[in-house]
Design a protein around this motif. Structure first.
Motif, PDB file in Angstrom:
ATOM      1  N   GLN A  54     -10.016   2.772  -0.639  1.00  0.00           N
ATOM      2  CA  GLN A  54      -9.267   2.322  -1.806  1.00  0.00           C
ATOM      3  C   GLN A  54      -8.834   0.876  -1.620  1.00  0.00           C
ATOM      4  N   ILE A  78       0.864  -1.189   0.000  1.00  0.00           N
ATOM      5  CA  ILE A  78       0.000   0.000   0.000  1.00  0.00           C
ATOM      6  C   ILE A  78       0.892   1.228   0.000  1.00  0.00           C
ATOM      7  N   TYR A 103      -6.207  -2.170  -2.866  1.00  0.00           N
ATOM      8  CA  TYR A 103      -4.877  -2.339  -3.445  1.00  0.00           C
ATOM      9  C   TYR A 103      -4.633  -3.825  -3.713  1.00  0.00           C
ATOM     10  N   TRP A 152      -2.025   6.418   0.337  1.00  0.00           N
ATOM     11  CA  TRP A 152      -3.269   5.655   0.389  1.00  0.00           C
ATOM     12  C   TRP A 152      -4.424   6.486   0.925  1.00  0.00           C
TER      13      TRP A 152
END
Length: 252
Positions: A242, A234, A244, A238
């Motif tokens: 979201q 990550i 990843y 970040w």
């Protein structure tokens, strides 16, 4: 005796095409929920939201209390067969592998053998309707089954989603193969050492306070006993919500 021989033959035939076995055959029961399109199975007590986006789809099930294990079983895979030796409402020669994505809560107002299907100590699977219909005839409603935990197969690597808010960051880990479930997670920021995380609920883990603005690494141990370090998966920039993706994945 004849019914027992039929079940043994059924198991032998299906085992030839079954995923890698992780445990022996056990007895239980199965019902279905979520509607004909399975949309009612999205979300749930494991913390998953859109089961399509997170790699699970409609081959899912809510587990009874004894199987759910306070969320530790979330993500595990189970091979399920309708027990023809106990019911004429099975679809012959059929099996389905489902992922545990929810809890089937107990109903203590009903007896265990008449509606309280998910009450302790019953091993019960409340499957999505499309998954259940692979092995049972709709009119039955509930069927006897035999089941076993099996290896999970996923497309791609693990996925990390940051949840929560400032000073209370959480991580949702999805698309886990191998044993399908996580035993422990530690997190490391760019400027910190490793910190042990704890299960908040289901597959959501907590223990990331003070890591905003840092790239994050995770050391994860599966319930199968494999450990993988996901280095800087990550990025420092970040944001909450979201997801990843990674290329790393568990084998067991």
């Amino acid at each position: 005796m004849a019914s027992g021989k039929r079940l043994i033959l059924q198991l032998l035939v299906l085992c030839l095409a079954a995923p890698a076995v992780r445990s022996g055959w056990l007895q239980g029961t199965a019902t279905f929920y979520g509607g004909s399109d399975g949309s009612g199975t999205m979300g749930g007590a494991c913390g998953y939201t859109n089961l399509y986006d997170q790699g699970y789809g409609l081959a899912n099930a809510a587990l009874s209390t004894v199987l759910f294990n306070d969320g530790a079983s979330c993500g595990q895979c189970y091979l399920i067969i309708c027990d023809q030796s106990k019911s004429p409402m099975c679809k012959t020669g059929k099996a389905i592998t489902v992922t545990a994505t929810n809890l089937c809560p107990p109903n203590y107002n009903l007896p265990n053998d008449n509606g309280g299907w998910c009450n302790p100590p019953r091993p019960h699977f409340d499957m999505s309707q499309p998954a259940w219909l692979n092995i049972g005839i709709y009119e039955a409603g509930i069927i006897p089954i035999v089941y076993q935990q099996v290896k999970c197969w996923r497309t791609g690597g693990l996925r990390f989603t940051i949840l929560g808010f400032n000073y209370f960051e959480l991580v949702l880990v999805t698309n886990v193969a191998g044993s399908g479930s996580i035993k422990s997670i530690s997190v490391k920021g760019t400027n910190t050492g490793w910190t042990q995380m704890s299960r908040n609920w289901g597959v959501i883990w907590q223990g990331m306070s003070g890591l905003a603005g840092q790239a994050l690494s995770f050391s994860i141990s599966s319930t199968g006993g494999q450990n993988i370090v996901f280095q800087n998966v990550i990025p420092a920039g970040w944001t909450f919500g979201q997801t990843y993706p990674t290329w790393q994945q568990f084998d067991y």
